[in-house]
Design a protein around this motif. Structure first.
Motif, PDB file in Angstrom:
ATOM      1  N   ALA A 222       0.828  -1.210   0.000  1.00 35.38           N
ATOM      2  CA  ALA A 222       0.000   0.000   0.000  1.00 35.38           C
ATOM      3  C   ALA A 222       0.859   1.255   0.000  1.00 35.38           C
ATOM      4  O   ALA A 222       0.578   2.220  -0.723  1.00 35.38           O
ATOM      5  CB  ALA A 222      -0.929  -0.008   1.210  1.00 35.38           C
ATOM      6  N   VAL A 223       1.914   1.261   0.810  1.00 31.89           N
ATOM      7  CA  VAL A 223       2.810   2.425   0.872  1.00 31.89           C
ATOM      8  C   VAL A 223       3.505   2.635  -0.467  1.00 31.89           C
ATOM      9  O   VAL A 223       3.624   3.779  -0.948  1.00 31.89           O
ATOM     10  CB  VAL A 223       3.835   2.242   2.014  1.00 31.89           C
ATOM     11  N   LYS A 228       4.036   5.976  -5.311  1.00 31.09           N
ATOM     12  CA  LYS A 228       4.092   6.048  -6.779  1.00 31.09           C
ATOM     13  C   LYS A 228       3.136   7.117  -7.311  1.00 31.09           C
ATOM     14  O   LYS A 228       3.478   7.871  -8.230  1.00 31.09           O
ATOM     15  CB  LYS A 228       3.737   4.678  -7.361  1.00 31.09           C
ATOM     16  N   HIS A 229       1.946   7.219  -6.705  1.00 27.29           N
ATOM     17  CA  HIS A 229       0.917   8.132  -7.224  1.00 27.29           C
ATOM     18  C   HIS A 229       0.714   9.362  -6.345  1.00 27.29           C
ATOM     19  O   HIS A 229      -0.173  10.170  -6.620  1.00 27.29           O
ATOM     20  CB  HIS A 229      -0.415   7.382  -7.358  1.00 27.29           C
ATOM     21  N   ASN A 230       1.531   9.515  -5.285  1.00 22.35           N
ATOM     22  CA  ASN A 230       1.372  10.606  -4.316  1.00 22.35           C
ATOM     23  C   ASN A 230      -0.049  10.628  -3.746  1.00 22.35           C
ATOM     24  O   ASN A 230      -0.672  11.681  -3.571  1.00 22.35           O
ATOM     25  CB  ASN A 230       1.714  11.965  -4.942  1.00 22.35           C
ATOM     26  N   THR A 231      -0.564   9.449  -3.444  1.00 19.99           N
ATOM     27  CA  THR A 231      -1.919   9.299  -2.914  1.00 19.99           C
ATOM     28  C   THR A 231      -1.935   9.660  -1.433  1.00 19.99           C
ATOM     29  O   THR A 231      -0.977   9.413  -0.707  1.00 19.99           O
ATOM     30  CB  THR A 231      -2.375   7.835  -3.074  1.00 19.99           C
ATOM     31  N   ARG A 232      -3.047  10.209  -0.986  1.00 15.15           N
ATOM     32  CA  ARG A 232      -3.243  10.444   0.450  1.00 15.15           C
ATOM     33  C   ARG A 232      -3.725   9.132   1.079  1.00 15.15           C
ATOM     34  O   ARG A 232      -4.892   8.760   0.959  1.00 15.15           O
ATOM     35  CB  ARG A 232      -4.253  11.573   0.659  1.00 15.15           C
ATOM     36  N   ILE A 258       1.268   9.917   3.978  1.00 15.16           N
ATOM     37  CA  ILE A 258       0.992   8.565   4.462  1.00 15.16           C
ATOM     38  C   ILE A 258       0.908   8.617   5.979  1.00 15.16           C
ATOM     39  O   ILE A 258       1.868   9.014   6.653  1.00 15.16           O
ATOM     40  CB  ILE A 258       2.074   7.572   4.008  1.00 15.16           C
ATOM     41  N   THR A 259      -0.258   8.259   6.519  1.00 15.29           N
ATOM     42  CA  THR A 259      -0.472   8.307   7.962  1.00 15.29           C
ATOM     43  C   THR A 259      -0.943   6.942   8.451  1.00 15.29           C
ATOM     44  O   THR A 259      -1.271   6.054   7.670  1.00 15.29           O
ATOM     45  CB  THR A 259      -1.510   9.383   8.332  1.00 15.29           C
ATOM     46  N   SER A 260      -0.981   6.809   9.787  1.00 19.46           N
ATOM     47  CA  SER A 260      -1.293   5.503  10.358  1.00 19.46           C
ATOM     48  C   SER A 260      -2.080   5.659  11.651  1.00 19.46           C
ATOM     49  O   SER A 260      -2.083   6.713  12.275  1.00 19.46           O
ATOM     50  CB  SER A 260      -0.004   4.729  10.630  1.00 19.46           C
ATOM     51  N   GLU A 261      -2.687   4.548  12.045  1.00 18.36           N
ATOM     52  CA  GLU A 261      -3.568   4.516  13.205  1.00 18.36           C
ATOM     53  C   GLU A 261      -3.236   3.293  14.053  1.00 18.36           C
ATOM     54  O   GLU A 261      -2.857   2.248  13.530  1.00 18.36           O
ATOM     55  CB  GLU A 261      -5.003   4.423  12.686  1.00 18.36           C
ATOM     56  N   VAL A 262      -3.401   3.440  15.351  1.00 19.21           N
ATOM     57  CA  VAL A 262      -3.355   2.287  16.260  1.00 19.21           C
ATOM     58  C   VAL A 262      -4.685   2.227  16.998  1.00 19.21           C
ATOM     59  O   VAL A 262      -5.284   3.262  17.300  1.00 19.21           O
ATOM     60  CB  VAL A 262      -2.161   2.396  17.237  1.00 19.21           C
TER      61      VAL A 262
END
Length: 446
Positions: A222-223, A228-232, A258-262
């Motif tokens: 996913a990252v 590659k596409h500069n996706t949010r 690119i962000t993440s959650e716990v």
């Protein structure tokens, strides 16, 4: 609409705690000051000795409506949420039918408008075959929280495993993409190996079947495609130490692509708990060995992990009592996520300011939510009063989730929510609800 003045609160906001009054008028925070003079038109709430927090925003819940309402519905779960200090939620598309069209998406918004006591937003669902419908969400980027992609095991056609479909969505989406990352091929391989042993599988096998490799391989992919596409991209419920190398704390949250959650259960339980809890803590991704929990805490505190959520996923007690392979995966948590984090504040593991950052401020920044997530003049009054010295124990009698059980039943929490304001409406006060007003649809500054 009622007018309120909250007196002498310990206000927790943007990294500091200070004593002050907060004036609420017409749904918004009109004034914050050390001492505010107000007329008798304002109802006074004495908050001396209590802490005033911005309401928690849960970016990942499953409220099961439509189609699975024997487990939960938007009304019951939003009611449980506000009792626990969650004033806004973002709900997932794996209902029946799945949210594969814009028409189905708006039908869920209509249910929210009519029944949700909290503020609400709903994710657009993806399959290998509905790309054109998904990309119509670009036209609603100020009105919809994001697009959800199951890049791993799911039901009802929600698994997106077509490289062509993924490339098209990642390259063309103008809204945030939230992903559930577990590699289906790894999971199937591990499951077949476990079955080949000939023994009866139990919940303790869950983190072996849905292991660290399954999570890492999918998150890594996913990252890579997002870069590659500069996706949010926002990766949900990180559960492994290995995945943490994919995330950085080198940029302010607003600048991250690119962000993440716990989730709270991955901060609380470990694989050692399967012996006592069994299927009650079976969830996807799995709760894993203890070293992962310690790594998640470290990454949360140093900002490699951006926000705290629940992945609230209720199932009936009967669905959890089936054998391991057939027991449903998911935990009901939205009523107790903030109290659980306050428990860890009391233990000294995290500061109250950091809890507010990760459950309110950072969620608003991550999703670009308009006028919420902070205690600021002019913002909507989504506010929670907590008493850090008023404890309670989770029992069947005080659980508000429709499913009626909790994996933390019997646990004593040292702090509790006493008041919850949603868009300026005092919806919850010392165990009583005022359901005369519903929550509002979240808006996004995009």
């Amino acid at each position: 609409m009622h007018k309120y003045i909250i007196r002498n609160a310990q206000i927790v906001n943007e990294g500091r705690i200070f004593t002050g009054d907060v004036l609420i008028n017409d749904g918004r925070i009109e004034k914050i000051d050390s001492q505010i003079n107000a007329t008798s038109a304002y109802r006074e709430i004495n908050a001396e000795g209590k802490y005033l927090l911005p309401g928690a925003i849960d970016d990942q819940v499953h409220f099961r409506e439509p189609g699975l309402t024997h487990k939960a519905n938007i009304y019951t779960e939003a009611k449980a949420a506000v009792a626990g200090g969650v004033t806004s939620f973002m709900e997932m598309p794996n209902t029946q039918p799945p949210v594969f069209t814009q028409e189905l998406l708006e039908q869920k918004y209509a249910i929210g408008a009519n029944t949700a006591l909290a503020n609400y937003s709903f994710f657009m669902g993806t399959s290998n075959d509905n790309i054109e419908e998904v990309l119509k969400t670009n036209e609603k980027k100020q009105d919809v929280c994001g697009v959800k992609i199951f890049m791993g095991s799911s039901t009802g056609g929600l698994l997106v495993d077509s490289p062509l479909a993924l490339e098209k969505i990642f390259s063309a989406s103008e809204v945030l993409i939230a992903t559930h990352c577990e590699d289906e091929r790894v999971i199937r391989r591990n499951l077949e190996a476990a079955k080949a042993s000939g023994r009866t599988l139990t919940a303790a096998d869950h983190p072996i079947i849905r292991d660290e490799e399954a999570c890492f391989e999918s998150s890594f992919f996913a990252v890579q495609i997002a870069k590659k596409h500069n996706t949010r991209l926002h990766i949900l419920h990180i559960s492994t130490e290995k995945e943490l190398q994919l995330f950085s704390n080198m940029l302010p949250l607003e600048e991250k692509r690119i962000t993440s959650e716990v989730c709270v259960h991955h901060l609380h339980f470990t694989a050692d708990d399967y012996a006592q809890k069994g299927n009650l803590i079976k969830c996807n991704p799995a709760i894993k060995a203890g070293h992962n929990r310690e790594a998640l805490w470290k990454a949360l505190l140093d900002d490699r992990l951006d926000i705290i959520a629940t992945d609230h996923a209720p199932h009936t007690w009967e669905e959890k009592q089936e054998d391991y392979l057939h027991a449903h995966a998911g935990l009901p948590l939205v009523q107790h996520s903030l109290p659980l984090m306050l428990h860890y504040v009391k233990e000294g593991r995290i500061s109250l300011e950091k809890v507010v950052e990760k459950m309110s401020h950072a969620v608003a920044r991550c999703f670009q939510i308009a006028e919420r997530g902070f205690i600021r003049e002019g913002y909507y009054a989504d506010l929670v009063l907590v008493d850090m010295n008023q404890g309670f124990t989770i029992t069947r009698e005080n659980i508000l989730h429709k499913c009626g059980w909790s994996p933390m039943e019997g646990m004593h929490f040292p702090a509790s929510v006493t008041h919850t304001f949603v868009s300026g409406h005092l919806v919850y006060e010392n165990g009583r609800f005022d359901e005369s007003r519903k929550g509002m649809r979240l808006k996004f500054d995009r």
